[in-house]
Enzyme design. Sequence first.
Site, PDB file in Angstrom:
ATOM      1  CE  LYS A  72      -3.983  -1.892  -0.138  1.00  0.00           C
ATOM      2  NZ  LYS A  72      -4.746  -1.747  -1.401  1.00  0.00           N
ATOM      3  N   GLY A  74       2.082   2.534  -2.803  1.00  0.00           N
ATOM      4  CA  GLY A  74       1.994   3.184  -4.103  1.00  0.00           C
ATOM      5  C   GLY A  74       2.843   2.511  -5.170  1.00  0.00           C
TER       6      GLY A  74
HETATM    7  N1  PPS Z   1       0.531   9.590  -5.123  1.00  0.00           N
HETATM    8  C1  PPS Z   1      -0.188   8.948  -4.202  1.00  0.00           C
HETATM    9  N2  PPS Z   1      -0.537   9.568  -3.070  1.00  0.00           N
HETATM   10  C2  PPS Z   1      -1.255   8.921  -2.126  1.00  0.00           C
HETATM   11  N3  PPS Z   1      -1.693   7.650  -2.241  1.00  0.00           N
HETATM   12  C3  PPS Z   1      -1.371   6.994  -3.365  1.00  0.00           C
HETATM   13  C4  PPS Z   1      -0.594   7.596  -4.391  1.00  0.00           C
HETATM   14  N4  PPS Z   1      -0.444   6.683  -5.387  1.00  0.00           N
HETATM   15  C5  PPS Z   1      -1.084   5.568  -4.983  1.00  0.00           C
HETATM   16  N5  PPS Z   1      -1.653   5.757  -3.782  1.00  0.00           N
HETATM   17  C6  PPS Z   1      -2.423   4.807  -3.010  1.00  0.00           C
HETATM   18  O1  PPS Z   1      -1.597   3.670  -2.744  1.00  0.00           O
HETATM   19  C7  PPS Z   1      -2.455   2.549  -2.549  1.00  0.00           C
HETATM   20  C8  PPS Z   1      -1.989   1.410  -3.425  1.00  0.00           C
HETATM   21  O2  PPS Z   1      -0.644   1.079  -3.109  1.00  0.00           O
HETATM   22  P1  PPS Z   1       0.032  -0.207  -3.800  1.00  0.00           P
HETATM   23  O3  PPS Z   1      -0.052  -0.095  -5.274  1.00  0.00           O
HETATM   24  O4  PPS Z   1       1.409  -0.361  -3.246  1.00  0.00           O
HETATM   25  O5  PPS Z   1      -0.952  -1.335  -3.318  1.00  0.00           O
HETATM   26  S1  PPS Z   1      -0.659  -2.858  -3.130  1.00  0.00           S
HETATM   27  O6  PPS Z   1       0.198  -3.028  -1.948  1.00  0.00           O
HETATM   28  O7  PPS Z   1      -0.033  -3.401  -4.334  1.00  0.00           O
HETATM   29  O8  PPS Z   1      -1.979  -3.462  -2.902  1.00  0.00           O
HETATM   30  C9  PPS Z   1      -3.841   2.982  -2.914  1.00  0.00           C
HETATM   31  O9  PPS Z   1      -4.509   3.276  -1.722  1.00  0.00           O
HETATM   32  P2  PPS Z   1      -5.907   2.602  -1.353  1.00  0.00           P
HETATM   33  O10 PPS Z   1      -6.871   3.105  -2.367  1.00  0.00           O
HETATM   34  O11 PPS Z   1      -6.222   3.094   0.037  1.00  0.00           O
HETATM   35  O12 PPS Z   1      -5.721   1.110  -1.430  1.00  0.00           O
HETATM   36  C10 PPS Z   1      -3.601   4.231  -3.726  1.00  0.00           C
HETATM   37  O13 PPS Z   1      -4.702   5.072  -3.704  1.00  0.00           O
END
Ligand code: PPS
Length: 148
Positions: A72, A74
């Site tokens: 999570k 990103g």
């Molecule tokens: N720039 C930026 N700023 C803030 N948040 C962000 C950003 N980019 C990705 N996200 C959020 O990161 C979440 C997904 O992370 P991952 O791709 O690593 O997910 S996973 O671990 O593979 O499931 C996912 O959060 P959730 O929607 O809460 O799951 C994305 O919304």
Amino acid sequence: DGLGRSRLLGAPRCLRGPDASGQKLLPKSRPCDPPGPPPSAPAPRLAGSNHSGSPKPGTKRLPQALIVGVKKGGTRAVLEFIRVHPDVRALGTEPHFFDRNYGRGLDWYRQKRHSICPRGNSLSKIENKKRRMKSITLSSSFQSRNHI
Ligand SMILES: Nc1ncnc2c1ncn2[C@@H]1O[C@H](COP(=O)(O)OS(=O)(=O)O)[C@@H](OP(=O)(O)O)[C@H]1O
């Protein structure tokens, strides 16, 4: 560069076929491959390895880049940003190599990547759920002078 020209001149390009025009190659709804051999299966051996599992000198090929992030954190966003590059192809969904398909061996994983870009640059996001880590590997024909 700013003009949209690839700085990966000389690297084999991944030609995007009609099935890959900006779309994910594997829809998220696609069911996972059937589970591999049970966990007791021997660990996969690297191609070119000797009987101890250690690669012979000169045969070990590592990814050109390994990006590690927390779950999570990103990592999907990072992958999507990199795959925008015209010379990069990416698996659409995570191959679940470590947590579900490890018993299938490295060749299975390599074949998945090879199938999306046989000669060029491929990205995939792999996961280690136990450690809550995600990583993105970039295998490529990039020369050391090239950057993305
Ligand atoms: N720039 C930026 N700023 C803030 N948040 C962000 C950003 N980019 C990705 N996200 C959020 O990161 C979440 C997904 O992370 P991952 O791709 O690593 O997910 S996973 O671990 O593979 O499931 C996912 O959060 P959730 O929607 O809460 O799951 C994305 O919304």
